[in-house]
Design an enzyme around this catalytic site. Structure first.
Site, PDB file in Angstrom:
ATOM      1  N   ASP A  27       0.692 -34.803 -38.702  1.00 45.57           N
ATOM      2  CA  ASP A  27       0.975 -33.871 -38.915  1.00 45.57           C
ATOM      3  C   ASP A  27       0.021 -33.113 -37.609  1.00 45.57           C
ATOM      4  O   ASP A  27      -0.159 -31.824 -37.635  1.00 45.57           O
ATOM      5  CB  ASP A  27       0.529 -33.677 -40.368  1.00 45.57           C
ATOM      6  CG  ASP A  27       1.495 -34.515 -41.461  1.00 45.57           C
ATOM      7  OD1 ASP A  27       2.156 -34.454 -41.297  1.00 45.57           O
ATOM      8  OD2 ASP A  27       0.487 -35.516 -42.012  1.00 45.57           O
ATOM      9  N   HIS A  57       0.361 -35.883 -47.049  1.00 45.90           N
ATOM     10  CA  HIS A  57       1.519 -36.140 -45.804  1.00 45.90           C
ATOM     11  C   HIS A  57       2.594 -36.204 -46.702  1.00 45.90           C
ATOM     12  O   HIS A  57       3.426 -36.902 -47.194  1.00 45.90           O
ATOM     13  CB  HIS A  57       1.309 -37.517 -45.247  1.00 45.90           C
ATOM     14  CG  HIS A  57       2.100 -37.792 -44.489  1.00 45.90           C
ATOM     15  ND1 HIS A  57       2.734 -37.352 -43.135  1.00 45.90           N
ATOM     16  CD2 HIS A  57       3.484 -38.248 -44.667  1.00 45.90           C
ATOM     17  CE1 HIS A  57       3.569 -36.970 -42.687  1.00 45.90           C
ATOM     18  NE2 HIS A  57       3.961 -38.387 -43.457  1.00 45.90           N
ATOM     19  N   ILE A  82       0.858 -46.402 -42.759  1.00 45.35           N
ATOM     20  CA  ILE A  82       2.212 -45.152 -42.545  1.00 45.35           C
ATOM     21  C   ILE A  82       3.340 -45.158 -43.440  1.00 45.35           C
ATOM     22  O   ILE A  82       3.654 -43.818 -43.864  1.00 45.35           O
ATOM     23  CB  ILE A  82       2.646 -45.880 -41.136  1.00 45.35           C
ATOM     24  CG1 ILE A  82       1.842 -45.633 -40.019  1.00 45.35           C
ATOM     25  CG2 ILE A  82       4.034 -44.699 -40.794  1.00 45.35           C
ATOM     26  CD1 ILE A  82       2.007 -46.320 -38.807  1.00 45.35           C
TER      27      ILE A  82
END
Ligand SMILES: NC(=O)C1=CN([C@@H]2O[C@H](COP(=O)(O)OP(=O)(O)OC[C@H]3O[C@@H](n4cnc5c(N)ncnc54)[C@H](O)[C@@H]3O)[C@@H](O)[C@H]2O)C=CC1
Ligand SMILES: O=C([O-])CC(=O)C(=O)O
Length: 328
Positions: free
Chosen positions: A150, A178, A117
């Protein structure tokens, strides 16, 4: 099923640990962070769910103890953005944090599914892959950059057009990377199909691409998305776990090393990139098949993809170089 959260005391780590603790799919949960994990673990341990929980700090071989026997490791460790920063501005600090944690995973849990992450995801995933390669334990099917937020945003924001009461009923693939322009929502591939008026498409696309900035601005110096990210991180972790336990037909976009995932070569050829987020079918061993949705993009989306490719290329290279030529 042993799950580990690395960065468990943070803004994402705490609610993510809560969701994992509450999940019937997890029997053992290890929380690792450089601060506060004994307190977070003690607090969560009072929840009457099946998962046994422990908190670890770096002292007394904490990382080793947290990781041993892990089936899945989720990594939200690292600093978040403040207004005016890009995700790439986090590289300087987060690159080293992710590298250190992945070295630990290579040593103590080389078979675990790894969900990254920590930003910038476009660079931290290549860092993770290079570290695992160096250690001789890289299985591309088990390494995932988490881009689910997203997808969650696209599902939510398109609701203003579909009017559908339950946003999860509309599946929108979001591909690429991202950050900003590297995030490419493919509304033309929505299921069921969505008709987006031409005059609304730019604003909708832009909101998905820059949704993170919206939260950073609103938090006004207190960090970036944490609660929606914990939801998204749990949603992806849950799918990886369900697939590992044998559930079939699970597909979710995620940022993967294409040459190592079945179906990925054709996408690498088309995009000119080794790392890319595409819908991936998950199986008992992780990524089972990368779906080539890139070629289905319409003309509008193809233009978005051109901008994505050039931004993403540099981000990936920066991550690879960080491991190949470590800063002195
Ligand atoms: N992939 C995505 O879609 C998203 C990614 N993020 C990223 O997630 C990361 C974390 O964000 P927040 O939770 O808001 O930050 P935070 O600052 O609230 O929490 C980060 C935690 O990491 C810990 N940490 C630092 N170094 C560590 C190490 N070496 N080992 C273990 N833990 C360590 C800190 O002590 C802290 O508890 C950021 O890089 C942020 O940009 C945030 C939102 C969405
Ligand atoms: O915007 C940020 O820095 C955090 C993030 O990745 C997101 O919310 O998508």
């Amino acid at each position: 099923m042993k799950a580990v959260v690395a960065g468990a005391s943070g803004g994402i780590g705490q609610p993510l640990s809560l969701l994992l603790k509450a999940s019937p799919l997890v029997d053992q949960l290890a929380l690792y962070d450089v601060v506060n994990t004994p307190g977070v673990a003690a607090d969560l341990s009072h929840i009457s769910s099946i998962a046994k929980i422990e908190g670890y700090l770096p002292k007394d071989d904490g990382l080793k103890k947290a990781l041993e026997g892990a089936d899945i490791v989720v990594i939200p460790a690292g600093i978040p953005r403040k207004p005016g920063m890009t995700r790439d501005d986090l590289f300087k600090i987060n690159a080293g944090i992710v590298k250190g944690l992945i070295e630990g995973i290579a040593d103590f849990a080389p078979k675990a599914f790894i969900l990254v992450i920590s930003n910038p995801v476009n660079s931290t995933v290549p860092i993770a892959a290079e570290v695992l390669k160096k250690k001789g334990v890289f299985d591309p099917k088990r390494l995932f950059g988490v881009t689910t937020l997203d997808v969650v945003r696209a599902e939510t924001f398109v609701q203003s057009i579909t009017g559908e009461a339950d946003p999860t009923k509309t599946v929108i693939p979001v591909i690429g990377g991202h950050s900003g322009e590297t995030i490419v929502p493919l509304f033309s591939q929505a299921k069921p199909a969505v008709n987006i008026p031409e005059d609304k498409l730019d604003a909708l696309t832009n909101r998905v691409q820059f949704g993170g900035d919206e939260v950073v601005k609103a938090k006004d110096g207190a960090g970036s998305a944490t609660l929606s990210m914990a939801y998204a991180g749990f949603r992806f972790a849950e799918k990886v776990i369900q697939a590992a336990k044998g559930k079939t037909g699970i597909v979710e976009p995620t940022f993967v090393y294409l040459p190592g995932v079945p179906g990925g070569d054709a996408i690498a050829k088309e995009t000119g990139l080794e790392y890319f987020s595409v819908p991936v079918e998950l199986g008992t061993d992780g990524a089972k098949e990368a779906q080539n949705i890139v070629s289905s993009a319409n003309e509008y989306e193809k233009k978005l993809l051109q901008a994505c490719y050039s931004g993403l290329k540099g981000n990936i290279e920066k991550g690879v170089q960080f491991v190949a030529n470590p800063p002195q």
